[in-house]
Enzyme design. Structure first.
Site, PDB file in Angstrom:
ATOM      1  N   ASP A 415      94.887 137.333  41.143  1.00 38.54           N
ATOM      2  CA  ASP A 415      94.154 137.724  39.936  1.00 38.54           C
ATOM      3  C   ASP A 415      92.903 136.860  39.749  1.00 38.54           C
ATOM      4  OD1 ASP A 415      93.715 139.114  37.645  1.00 38.54           O
ATOM      5  OD2 ASP A 415      95.468 138.358  36.563  1.00 38.54           O
ATOM      6  N   LYS A 488      98.677 143.376  46.266  1.00 40.10           N
ATOM      7  CA  LYS A 488      99.756 142.898  45.391  1.00 40.10           C
ATOM      8  C   LYS A 488      99.557 143.596  44.050  1.00 40.10           C
ATOM      9  CE  LYS A 488     101.225 138.657  43.025  1.00 40.10           C
ATOM     10  NZ  LYS A 488     101.165 137.185  43.050  1.00 40.10           N
ATOM     11  N   ASP A 490     100.885 144.191  40.256  1.00 39.19           N
ATOM     12  CA  ASP A 490     101.689 143.542  39.216  1.00 39.19           C
ATOM     13  C   ASP A 490     102.255 144.579  38.235  1.00 39.19           C
ATOM     14  OD1 ASP A 490     102.649 141.431  37.553  1.00 39.19           O
ATOM     15  OD2 ASP A 490     101.060 140.181  38.362  1.00 39.19           O
ATOM     16  N   ASP A 554     108.090 134.269  37.921  1.00 37.00           N
ATOM     17  CA  ASP A 554     107.239 133.379  38.711  1.00 37.00           C
ATOM     18  C   ASP A 554     107.940 132.073  39.069  1.00 37.00           C
ATOM     19  OD1 ASP A 554     105.452 135.335  38.191  1.00 37.00           O
ATOM     20  OD2 ASP A 554     103.864 134.012  37.468  1.00 37.00           O
TER      21      ASP A 554
HETATM   22  C1  GAL Z   1     101.933 137.135  37.456  1.00 44.15           C
HETATM   23  C2  GAL Z   1     102.405 137.108  38.896  1.00 44.15           C
HETATM   24  C3  GAL Z   1     101.742 135.929  39.562  1.00 44.15           C
HETATM   25  C4  GAL Z   1     100.251 136.125  39.505  1.00 44.15           C
HETATM   26  C5  GAL Z   1      99.796 136.337  38.057  1.00 44.15           C
HETATM   27  C6  GAL Z   1      98.317 136.703  37.981  1.00 44.15           C
HETATM   28  O1  GAL Z   1     102.551 138.164  36.788  1.00 44.15           O
HETATM   29  O2  GAL Z   1     103.799 136.992  38.935  1.00 44.15           O
HETATM   30  O3  GAL Z   1     102.196 135.796  40.893  1.00 44.15           O
HETATM   31  O4  GAL Z   1      99.900 137.221  40.296  1.00 44.15           O
HETATM   32  O5  GAL Z   1     100.539 137.334  37.442  1.00 44.15           O
HETATM   33  O6  GAL Z   1      97.875 136.799  36.674  1.00 44.15           O
END
Ligand code: GAL
Length: 738
Positions: A415, A488, A490, A554
């Site tokens: 991100d 990836k 989310d 996470d």
């Molecule tokens: C979370 C994710 C992390 C990362 C993050 C980015 O939801 O589990 O690995 O990608 O968002 O904001």
């Protein structure tokens, strides 16, 4: 909302100061809903639900509850707390983690919050407030009411954490003192180590006293070295201590640093565990690493760099390459495309002045890609939202120079790359930190590596950037144009789109939509689901077209987080198969930080061996999460052990299962393609243990060879039992074969 940005980045657990605490553990009351009156001390909360702060509200009768909730506690604040402290200016209230946004009131007065006035934008993080000791809000030696107002969406909800995270204390002499042990160790002869560490402060006080330095052997508990030095420091004038420890055995020792301030008598203690390198030096002779199989869809761009070690220059050869592919003999990069489906056995060879190595390798042109778990890097655990083009290039270059010879290939941006607005045509564009995504992608590909990106099916990502909602096809096309190889995807903010109690179909939907969009792009894009395992994703994510799917929330760089995730993958394990793997989240070895600043992972060296061994056994994608610009020797040793990586990359694609769960240790077994088995013996206790395993307990019979994979040595053992000494939180990883 799920968030880890405000993770506990202080060294809790390793750092202890000696000032007094009053626990805030028992007596909390709880109510869902929201009312300004609930802050008032006189409000009658007798009818509220008594609640434990060890667990979230969702686990205490409010399953799936999203919204507001209030916690109240009646507690006396004794003036003795202040009187016994050396500094008497400020008092601190700690109430575990807030999930997510919170406001804290003391006797009706707002004393702290984790957001800028909008509780709904608050992130999961420590719930901690510091106030001046002379604030009229405090009623010394009387009953006080602490009220915490929480807003949660999507998480577990509430204030919760370990018992010792709930307390009040004065901010005292050692509260502004920092031990910085982030410098790398230097390795000397006979495993000797040296290093510098610093003690610094932000407070106005002049610290003067002694620093005690002690090294203990955790196997015998013997103190092998101890020295006390004068130490003084003040704001802007740190104290540096440099030490050398000679002739160490190949294990991790505990260093204890204790600073005692003379005037106040206060102490601050930090422990650190020494690194030890197990992976043998890479041979100068040529050797081919990496998986035995590689899958690509017919007609799609092919890019594979043959991972090989050996003294340079190396030259590469491939016999029987299918029509459409060419190999660059100088770089080992194979490119092109193959139109016809089928299995193509190829013989690859690598040559240098010391000889030639060959390996059979099967190119599978078909519908399944990602036949073995992805090996690469992702920006999140290192840089969080502060990722930029330069940091990604450093990572790519380091992978090419130091890691790709061992099979590491993906360079994935997480991100934080998205611009605040789409183009007028609706296309997603990168922000100013990524001036030219296509040129970055070309750079990564020129190194023979793959390029990954991140998005979310909701209108916004977890970091608050633009998500793909209602632009899925456009985004997939843009990714194709940029040359993206890995997405990836989310869940964040999709919670606003899905019903509040999502059905299985609701969970699948955004992934089906993006799957269909990716399928319209003529490019192999690995699809990684990042929805934390909701709806038991392992049961269906493979069918929905995921190459991997997160199984948990996470990870962070603590033993509790890593082991809590890694040792609880039992239900998921049977679903791993070639092209489709469980993802217990990215690696937390090396220098991590989730933002601008990085620190050494808080996992001890033995915990890091456990992490890499376990993730390899679990056939998890291995995504390095550290700053590759600062790769120390120990971390490199963790990431370049070809026999460990081979367990992860085994083409049978099976995940290890837990076959023994004993008091203090766990044993995992992973079946391998060649009929052998990888066995991990994990010591989850706090002490060294000598563990004896009867092979029959593991269902293993008739073995003749046992190889310690980290040390890359055959062990002498009988075929009935195996006896080994395993450090606390450490592992012995062996491969057994007949
Ligand atoms: C979370 C994710 C992390 C990362 C993050 C980015 O939801 O589990 O690995 O990608 O968002 O904001």
């Amino acid at each position: 909302m799920k968030k880890t940005l405000l993770l506990l980045l202080l060294s809790a657990g390793f750092l202890t100061a000696s000032s007094q605490n009053i626990p805030l553990v028992n007596g909390w009351k709880f109510k869902t809903g929201d009312s300004a009156q609930w802050a008032a001390p006189a409000y009658n909360d007798q009818g509220w639900q008594p609640i434990s702060i060890l667990h979230s509200w969702e686990s205490q009768g409010h399953d799936k509850y999203d919204g507001f909730g209030w916690y109240r506690l009646h507690v006396p604040i004794p003036s003795a707390l202040k009187n016994k402290a050396f500094f008497k200016d400020s008092i601190r209230f700690e109430m575990g983690y807030g999930d997510d946004g919170y406001d804290v009131y003391l006797n009706g007065k707002l004393i702290g919050r984790n957001n800028n006035g909008d509780i709904k934008t608050g992130y999961y993080g420590l719930c901690k407030v510091v106030v001046a000791a002379n604030t009229p809000a405090i009623l010394w030696d009387k009953e006080n009411v602490i009220a915490v107002r929480i807003f949660d969406s999507g998480g577990k909800g509430g204030i919760y954490g370990d018992k010792d995270m709930f307390k009040m204390s004065m901010l005292d002499v050692m509260d502004n003192v920092y031990f910085n042990t982030d410098d790398d160790f230097t390795y000397g002869e006979k495993n000797g180590l040296s290093k510098s560490m610093k003690i610094s402060t932000g407070s106005n006080y002049n610290y003067k006293g002694k620093l005690d330095f002690k090294v203990t052997d955790p196997e015998t508990n013997a103190v092998i070295y101890q020295k006390t030095n004068d130490a003084d420091f003040s704001a802007g004038r740190p104290f540096t201590y440099t030490f050398s420890i000679a002739a160490l055995e190949q294990k991790s020792y505990v260093i204890t640093y204790t600073f005692t301030d003379e005037k106040s008598g206060e102490k601050l203690v930090k422990t650190e565990n020494t690194p030890y390198v197990l992976t043998p030096y890479v041979s100068s002779k040529p050797k081919i690493n990496g998986p035995d199989v590689y899958g690509v869809r017919p007609g799609n761009a092919f890019l594979y760099k043959i991972p090989a070690t050996g003294v340079k220059p190396l030259s590469y050869k491939a016999d029987n390459l299918p029509a459409g592919l060419i190999l660059d003999p100088a770089t080992g990069i194979i490119t092109g495309s193959v139109a016809q489906k089928g299995d193509y056995p190829v013989l690859i060879s690598v040559h240098n002045r010391l000889g030639t190595a060959s390996k059979k390798f099967t190119i599978k042109i078909g519908d399944v890609i990602g036949l073995t778990p992805a090996l690469g890097w992702n920006s999140w655990n290192a840089f969080g939202l502060s990722v930029n083009d330069a940091k990604v290039r450093v990572a790519a270059k380091t992978i090419a120079d130091k890691l790709s010879a061992h099979g590491w290939a993906y360079v994935n941006i997480d991100d934080g790359w998205e611009a605040p607005q789409r183009a007028a045509t609706g296309e997603i564009v990168a922000n100013e930190k990524f001036p030219d995504m296509k040129s970055l992608s070309d750079y990564v590909h020129s190194l023979g590596l793959k390029f990954g990106i991140y998005s979310s099916p909701g209108p916004r990502t977890c970091g608050g950037y633009l998500g793909s909602y209602q632009h899925e096809e456009q985004d997939a096309k843009t990714y194709g144009d940029w040359g993206i190889d890995y997405l990836k995807y989310d869940w964040c903010s999709y919670g606003e789109i899905a019903p509040s109690q999502p059905s299985l179909d609701d969970y699948k939907k955004p992934y089906q939509v993006m799957r269909a969009a990716l399928d319209k792009v003529n490019r192999d894009i690995m699809f990684s689901f990042c929805q934390y395992g909701m709806g038991d994703s392992w049961n269906w994510a493979g069918e929905v077209g995921g190459n991997s799917w997160r199984t948990t929330g996470d990870i962070n760089d603590s033993w509790g987080s890593m082991s809590g995730i890694g040792f609880h993958q039992e239900a998921e394990a049977p679903h791993a198969r070639p092209g489709h793997f469980n993802d217990p989240d990215m690696l937390v070895v090396g220098k991590v930080g989730w933002g601008d600043a990085q620190h050494n992972t808080k996992l001890t060296p033995d915990e890091q061996y456990t992490h890499i061994s376990l993730w390899s056994l679990l056939a998890s994608p291995l995504l390095i999460g550290c700053d590759l610009g600062h790769l120390d020797r120990f971390t490199l040793n963790l990431l370049t052990n070809d026999e460990v990586i081979a367990i992860n990359q085994d083409d049978l694609g099976k995940e290890a299962v837990q076959v023994l769960k004993k008091d203090g240790y766990l044993v995992y077994v992973k079946e391998l393609q060649d009929g052998g088995k990888a066995v991990g013996i994990f010591n989850v206790s706090d002490k060294y243990q000598t563990i004896t395993i009867n092979w029959s307990e593991l269902g293993i019979t008739g073995i003749t060879k046992v190889r310690d994979v980290w040390r890359q040595k055959y062990l002498i053992t009988d075929n009935k039992a195996f006896k080994t000494s395993v450090p606390s939180h450490g592992v012995v990883l062996v491969k057994v074969s007949k």
